[in-house]
Write a protein that holds these residues in place. Structure first.
Motif, short mmCIF file in Angstrom:
data_model
loop_
_atom_site.label_atom_id
_atom_site.label_comp_id
_atom_site.label_asym_id
_atom_site.label_seq_id
_atom_site.Cartn_x
_atom_site.Cartn_y
_atom_site.Cartn_z
N ILE A 18 0.84 -1.21 0.00
CA ILE A 18 0.00 0.00 0.00
C ILE A 18 0.87 1.26 0.00
CG2 ILE A 18 -1.64 1.34 1.37
CD1 ILE A 18 -2.78 -1.38 2.34
N LYS A 19 1.89 1.24 0.83
CA LYS A 19 2.79 2.41 0.90
C LYS A 19 3.48 2.64 -0.44
CE LYS A 19 6.55 4.28 3.77
NZ LYS A 19 7.46 4.00 4.91
N ARG A 20 3.91 1.56 -1.07
CA ARG A 20 4.59 1.66 -2.37
C ARG A 20 3.64 2.24 -3.43
NH1 ARG A 20 8.96 -1.07 -3.97
NH2 ARG A 20 8.73 -2.72 -2.39
N LEU A 21 2.41 1.73 -3.44
CA LEU A 21 1.46 2.17 -4.46
C LEU A 21 0.98 3.60 -4.22
CD1 LEU A 21 -0.59 -1.13 -4.77
CD2 LEU A 21 0.88 -0.14 -6.52
N GLU A 22 0.76 3.95 -2.97
CA GLU A 22 0.30 5.31 -2.67
C GLU A 22 1.32 6.35 -3.13
OE1 GLU A 22 -2.70 4.87 1.14
OE2 GLU A 22 -0.56 5.18 1.52
N SER A 23 2.58 6.01 -3.07
CA SER A 23 3.62 6.96 -3.50
C SER A 23 3.63 7.17 -5.01
CB SER A 23 4.99 6.46 -3.04
OG SER A 23 5.37 5.29 -3.74
N LYS A 24 2.91 6.31 -5.75
CA LYS A 24 2.88 6.40 -7.22
C LYS A 24 1.50 6.77 -7.74
CE LYS A 24 7.18 4.89 -7.57
NZ LYS A 24 8.27 5.71 -8.11
N SER A 25 0.65 7.32 -6.89
CA SER A 25 -0.74 7.57 -7.27
C SER A 25 -0.87 8.50 -8.47
CB SER A 25 -1.52 8.13 -6.07
OG SER A 25 -0.93 9.34 -5.63
N GLU A 26 -0.01 9.51 -8.56
CA GLU A 26 -0.11 10.45 -9.67
C GLU A 26 0.27 9.79 -10.99
OE1 GLU A 26 2.09 13.96 -8.88
OE2 GLU A 26 0.92 14.53 -7.11
N ILE A 27 1.24 8.90 -10.94
CA ILE A 27 1.70 8.23 -12.17
C ILE A 27 0.61 7.31 -12.72
CG2 ILE A 27 3.40 6.61 -13.12
CD1 ILE A 27 5.39 7.65 -11.07
N TYR A 28 -0.07 6.61 -11.80
CA TYR A 28 -1.02 5.58 -12.23
C TYR A 28 -2.48 6.04 -12.16
CZ TYR A 28 2.74 2.17 -12.32
OH TYR A 28 3.88 1.47 -12.63
N GLU A 29 -2.70 7.32 -12.25
CA GLU A 29 -4.07 7.83 -12.23
C GLU A 29 -4.87 7.25 -13.40
OE1 GLU A 29 -6.43 12.11 -11.89
OE2 GLU A 29 -4.25 12.04 -12.20
N GLU A 30 -6.09 6.76 -13.10
CA GLU A 30 -6.97 6.15 -14.09
C GLU A 30 -6.37 4.87 -14.69
OE1 GLU A 30 -10.10 7.15 -14.47
OE2 GLU A 30 -9.60 8.61 -12.92
N ASN A 31 -5.56 4.17 -13.93
CA ASN A 31 -4.97 2.90 -14.38
C ASN A 31 -5.68 1.75 -13.68
OD1 ASN A 31 -2.98 0.55 -14.00
ND2 ASN A 31 -1.99 1.75 -15.61
N PHE A 32 -6.30 0.87 -14.43
CA PHE A 32 -7.08 -0.22 -13.84
C PHE A 32 -6.25 -1.11 -12.94
CE2 PHE A 32 -8.33 -4.68 -13.96
CZ PHE A 32 -9.62 -4.61 -13.46
N GLU A 33 -5.08 -1.54 -13.41
CA GLU A 33 -4.25 -2.45 -12.63
C GLU A 33 -3.81 -1.83 -11.32
OE1 GLU A 33 -3.65 -5.57 -13.11
OE2 GLU A 33 -4.62 -5.73 -15.07
N TYR A 34 -3.60 -0.52 -11.31
CA TYR A 34 -3.21 0.19 -10.09
C TYR A 34 -4.34 0.14 -9.07
CZ TYR A 34 -2.19 4.02 -6.89
OH TYR A 34 -1.98 4.76 -5.77
N TYR A 35 -5.56 0.52 -9.50
CA TYR A 35 -6.70 0.53 -8.57
C TYR A 35 -7.00 -0.88 -8.07
CZ TYR A 35 -7.61 5.32 -10.14
OH TYR A 35 -7.50 6.66 -10.42
N LEU A 36 -6.86 -1.86 -8.95
CA LEU A 36 -7.10 -3.24 -8.54
C LEU A 36 -6.09 -3.67 -7.48
CD1 LEU A 36 -8.49 -6.02 -8.90
CD2 LEU A 36 -6.76 -6.51 -10.66
N ALA A 37 -4.81 -3.40 -7.73
CA ALA A 37 -3.75 -3.84 -6.81
C ALA A 37 -3.90 -3.22 -5.43
CB ALA A 37 -2.37 -3.51 -7.40
N ILE A 38 -4.09 -1.92 -5.38
CA ILE A 38 -4.19 -1.27 -4.06
C ILE A 38 -5.50 -1.65 -3.38
CG2 ILE A 38 -5.21 0.91 -4.87
CD1 ILE A 38 -3.30 2.32 -2.86
N GLY A 39 -6.55 -1.89 -4.18
CA GLY A 39 -7.81 -2.35 -3.59
C GLY A 39 -7.67 -3.72 -2.95
#
Length: 364
Positions: free
Chosen positions: A22-43
Motif C-alpha cells: 500500500i505504501k509503495r502504491l500510494e507513493s505512485k498515485s499520480e503516475i497511475y491515475e486512471e490505471n485499472f491495474e493500479y486501482y485493482l492492486a491497491i484495492g
C-alpha cells in the motif's frame, strides 16, 4: 532491470507484506491515475489488511475503467460476502463463472454460500478467524513461505555438523528488517551526542550524551523487533531534545523505514491518557482505539471527519474525545461501536488521528 511499482507491489503481497504494498502504491498515485491495474492492486491490498472502506473505493474506481475482470469481481464479491449480503455476492460469482467457468475461488465461494444457507454467524466467524481470505482474489505462491519450508529440509540433509558450522545457535534466523549499518552512531557522535550550544533554542528534554545514545540505540533495536511505535516514541524524544543535529537527522531517516500497521500487526499502542499528557512523544505513532463515532462531516472533496469518543463498547469507560480525519468516507454503522486504525498527529495545535481503517464487528 528495474521493476515497476505494480510488479513490486504484487511481489510484496505474495509475501503478505500488504502495508508495504500500500505504501509503495500510494507513493505512485499520480503516475497511475486512471490505471485499472493500479486501482485493482491497491484495492486488493486494502482488502487483505481489513480496510474494507478503502478497498471498496478503489474497486469502484477500477470498475469505472473495466467491468469484466474476474479478479475485480472476486474482490467486490468478497466485500458483499463479508457483510452477509450473500445474494449480491452470489450474483458476482455467477458473473465470474460466465467469464471464467473454471475459476476455483468463485466455485468454492458459491459452494460455501450454498452450504451455510445464509447463516450469518458462520460468516462472522470466518471473518474473525481470517478464513474468509480464501475467497479473496488469489495472490499466487508465497515464495517466502515456500522457501521457509524447503530451507529446513535442505538443512537437515546437509547434516547437523554443517548447520552448526554455518548457522551458530545464537544467530537470529529471521535476520534484520533492514540494513541500518549507515545509521549506527559513530564514536564521535556518541562522545558528542548533545548540541554544544543550548542557548539557541529551548528543548523539552535536556539529555546527557549517554542518555541520547541509549535512546537512539533503543529506537534501532525496537525497529528490528518490529515495534515501530516504541521506536517512534524514542525518535520523538530525540527530536524534542538537545541531541546533536546529525543524530536528529539519522532519527528522521530511521523513521522513514517504519511501516503502516494493520489491526493484526500493530504493537505498543499507547492509551489516550498517556498521549494527552505528552502528545509530542506520540505524534506519528499508530493507534487502534475503540469507541463510538459522532459529529460526522463530509466535505466537497469527499474527505471525512468526525469526533471519536474513545472508550469501551458501551462507553461505560470513557477516556476522552479526539478528532479523526479520513481522505474518503469510511463504511460504518454510527449506532455501533468501532475500532479505528490511524496515525496520531497535530492539526491546528490539537491532537488528531489521520484515519486509515475502521473495523466494526459484524452484527449478529
Amino acid at each position: 532491470m528495474a521493476k515497476d511499482a505494480l510488479t513490486l507491489a504484487w511481489n510484496d503481497m505474495r509475501k503478505r507484506h500488504f502495508a508495504a504494498a500500500i505504501k509503495r502504491l500510494e507513493s505512485k498515485s499520480e503516475i497511475y491515475e486512471e490505471n485499472f491495474e493500479y486501482y485493482l492492486a491497491i484495492g486488493v491490498a486494502c482488502l487483505y489488511v481489513g480496510d474494507i472502506g478503502a478497498a471498496s473505493s478503489y474497486f469502484q474506481m477500477a470498475r469505472r475503467i473495466r467491468l469484466t475482470d474476474s479478479r475485480l469481481l472476486l474482490g467486490q464479491a468478497a466485500i458483499f460476502l463479508r457483510h452477509g449480503d450473500t445474494a449480491r455476492a452470489l450474483q458476482y460469482y455467477l458473473d465470474i463463472t460466465k467469464i471464467d467457468p473454471s475459476n476455483k475461488t468463485a466455485l468454492a465461494a458459491m459452494e460455501f454460500i450454498r452450504r451455510i444457507q445464509g447463516d450469518y454467524d458462520t460468516i462472522c466467524r470466518w471473518v474473525d478467524t481470517g478464513r474468509i481470505e480464501q475467497f479473496y482474489p488469489p495472490l499466487g505462491v508465497n515464495y517466502q513461505k515456500f522457501a521457509s519450508i524447503l530451507i529446513p529440509v535442505f538443512a537437515c540433509i546437509l547434516g547437523c555438523a554443517v548447520a552448526v558450522t554455518f548457522f551458530p545457535r545464537h544467530q537470529n534466523s529471521t535476520g534484520p528488517r533492514a540494513d541500518l549499518s549507515d545509521l549506527v552512531l559513530t564514536d564521535e557522535e556518541k562522545s558528542f551526542a548533545k548540541e554544544s550550544d543550548l542557548s539557541t533554542q529551548s528543548y523539552k528534554f535536556v539529555l546527557s550524551d549517554k542518555e541520547i545514545t541509549k535512546k537512539y540505540n533503543s529506537a534501532l533495536n525496537y525497529f528490528q523487533e518490529g515495534r515501530d511505535n516504541a521506536a517512534q516514541k524514542e525518535v520523538n524524544t530525540i527530536l524534542n531534545s538537545n541531541a546533536a543535529l546529525s543524530i536528529k537527522q539519522k532519527s528522521r531517516i530511521l523513521a522513514s523505514y517504519f511501516e503502516i500497521p494493520d489491526f493484526n500487526t500493530i504493537k505498543d499502542v499507547p492509551a489516550l491518557q498517556e498521549v494527552k499528557e505528552s502528545p509530542f512523544l506520540y505524534y506519528d505513532c499508530w493507534v487502534d482505539w475503540g469507541g463510538k463515532i459522532s459529529n460526522t462531516k463530509t466535505y466537497d472533496d469527499f474527505s471525512f471527519s468526525c469526533s471519536f469518543l474513545v472508550g469501551d463498547e458501551n462507553l461505560e469507560k470513557y477516556d476522552g474525545t479526539v478528532t479523526v480525519k479520513f481522505d474518503s468516507v469510511p463504511s460504518f454503522n454510527a449506532a455501533e461501536s468501532v475500532k479505528i486504525l490511524g496515525k496520531l498527529t497535530e492539526v491546528d495545535g490539537e491532537l488528531c488521528i489521520i484515519g486509515r481503517a475502521v473495523y466494526q464487528s459484524p452484527k449478529k
